[in-house]
Design a protein around this motif. Sequence first.
Motif, PDB file in Angstrom:
ATOM      1  N   HIS A   1       0.810  -1.200   0.000  1.00 47.01           N
ATOM      2  CA  HIS A   1       0.000   0.000   0.000  1.00 47.01           C
ATOM      3  C   HIS A   1       0.852   1.263   0.000  1.00 47.01           C
ATOM      4  O   HIS A   1       1.947   1.283   0.548  1.00 47.01           O
ATOM      5  CB  HIS A   1      -0.908   0.031   1.232  1.00 47.01           C
TER       6      HIS A   1
ATOM      7  N   CYS B   1       0.666   5.467   1.002  1.00 42.50           N
ATOM      8  CA  CYS B   1      -0.066   6.501   1.715  1.00 42.50           C
ATOM      9  C   CYS B   1       0.585   7.834   1.402  1.00 42.50           C
ATOM     10  O   CYS B   1       1.785   7.927   1.168  1.00 42.50           O
ATOM     11  CB  CYS B   1      -0.045   6.271   3.225  1.00 42.50           C
TER      12      CYS B   1
ATOM     13  N   ASN C   1       1.116  12.004   2.295  1.00 41.96           N
ATOM     14  CA  ASN C   1       1.082  13.126   3.231  1.00 41.96           C
ATOM     15  C   ASN C   1       1.352  14.411   2.492  1.00 41.96           C
ATOM     16  O   ASN C   1       1.985  14.413   1.430  1.00 41.96           O
ATOM     17  CB  ASN C   1       2.168  12.996   4.294  1.00 41.96           C
TER      18      ASN C   1
ATOM     19  N   LEU D   1      -1.423  13.461   6.984  1.00 41.12           N
ATOM     20  CA  LEU D   1      -1.776  12.249   6.250  1.00 41.12           C
ATOM     21  C   LEU D   1      -3.184  12.382   5.692  1.00 41.12           C
ATOM     22  O   LEU D   1      -4.120  12.726   6.419  1.00 41.12           O
ATOM     23  CB  LEU D   1      -1.705  11.033   7.179  1.00 41.12           C
TER      24      LEU D   1
ATOM     25  N   ARG E   1      -6.362  10.786   4.769  1.00 44.09           N
ATOM     26  CA  ARG E   1      -6.955   9.502   5.151  1.00 44.09           C
ATOM     27  C   ARG E   1      -8.148   9.102   4.300  1.00 44.09           C
ATOM     28  O   ARG E   1      -8.427   7.911   4.149  1.00 44.09           O
ATOM     29  CB  ARG E   1      -7.394   9.558   6.616  1.00 44.09           C
TER      30      ARG E   1
ATOM     31  N   PRO F   1      -6.597   5.719   3.611  1.00 53.14           N
ATOM     32  CA  PRO F   1      -5.395   6.336   3.035  1.00 53.14           C
ATOM     33  C   PRO F   1      -4.832   5.589   1.838  1.00 53.14           C
ATOM     34  O   PRO F   1      -4.446   6.203   0.837  1.00 53.14           O
ATOM     35  CB  PRO F   1      -4.414   6.348   4.204  1.00 53.14           C
ATOM     36  N   ALA F   2      -4.792   4.265   1.914  1.00 55.97           N
ATOM     37  CA  ALA F   2      -4.245   3.497   0.798  1.00 55.97           C
ATOM     38  C   ALA F   2      -5.228   3.447  -0.362  1.00 55.97           C
ATOM     39  O   ALA F   2      -4.844   3.453  -1.531  1.00 55.97           O
ATOM     40  CB  ALA F   2      -3.895   2.085   1.256  1.00 55.97           C
TER      41      ALA F   2
ATOM     42  N   CYS G   1      -4.963   6.673  -2.368  1.00 59.08           N
ATOM     43  CA  CYS G   1      -3.825   6.660  -3.284  1.00 59.08           C
ATOM     44  C   CYS G   1      -4.095   5.769  -4.493  1.00 59.08           C
ATOM     45  O   CYS G   1      -3.752   6.115  -5.618  1.00 59.08           O
ATOM     46  CB  CYS G   1      -2.569   6.177  -2.548  1.00 59.08           C
TER      47      CYS G   1
END
Length: 217
Positions: free
Chosen positions: A86, A88, A90, A103, A105, A132-133, A136
């Motif tokens: 994964h 993430c 920021n 981050l 989310r 979060p993943a 993305c």
Amino acid sequence: MNAPLPPLLPRDFFDRPVDEVAPALLGQVLRHRTPDGDVAARLTEVEAYAGPLDPASHAYRGRTARNAVMFGPPGHAYVYFTYGMHFCMNLVCGPDGTSMAVLLRAGEIVAGEDVARERRPRSSVRDLARGPARLCQALGIAREQNGLDVCAPDGSLTVHAGEPADPALIRTGPRTGVNGAKEVPWRFWIDGDPTVSPYRPHVPRQRKKSVPTRGGR
DNA sequence: TTTAGGATAGTCT
DNA sequence: GACTATCCTAAAT
């Protein structure tokens, strides 16, 4: 086909402490341009990491090759790979060198939904960027986007001025068990938004595998 | 509906 | 060697 997006957020926007930037990010629009098409998400949930003060921050133990972007100027994307599968993302904020970051989310897909669906065919519309993943993945953000300037006018990964979230709907949740920067609320989300993941109580991951000490397999 | 556990590879001690 | 700012699937209720 895509409606023109609002103007970019100025770098000034990110050059502030995390506890100011994080709630202000709610409602803003993150857009990623790729050959597959443009996807944009309206941010609905973020989490602040106050650099060296936060034991959970990647910057807690100082600068490394991975977190170097966090120690750079604000308005840049810090993308990291985790759990073996994964990514993430920021947004670096605060003055250069302070290693503060927010981050991202969760978000609501507001443009390029068809492209996002192709990337996550098994997700319902609501779940496209809930996490979060997932965010993305839906936006096609990966390692190549690490370090990108989200304030660059011709950039592929940019943050635009969205409709700001109603302050009355912004909720915060300090993390239990984390000391340092106690008065800083860590999580920010838009209350009642369906794309915000339900609050998950602090669940430490339990190790599953017993160690194969004796020979064998 | 909720809960539990597995998967995966890069990073740090 | 052990951990991780996670997601997905299966199983139980």
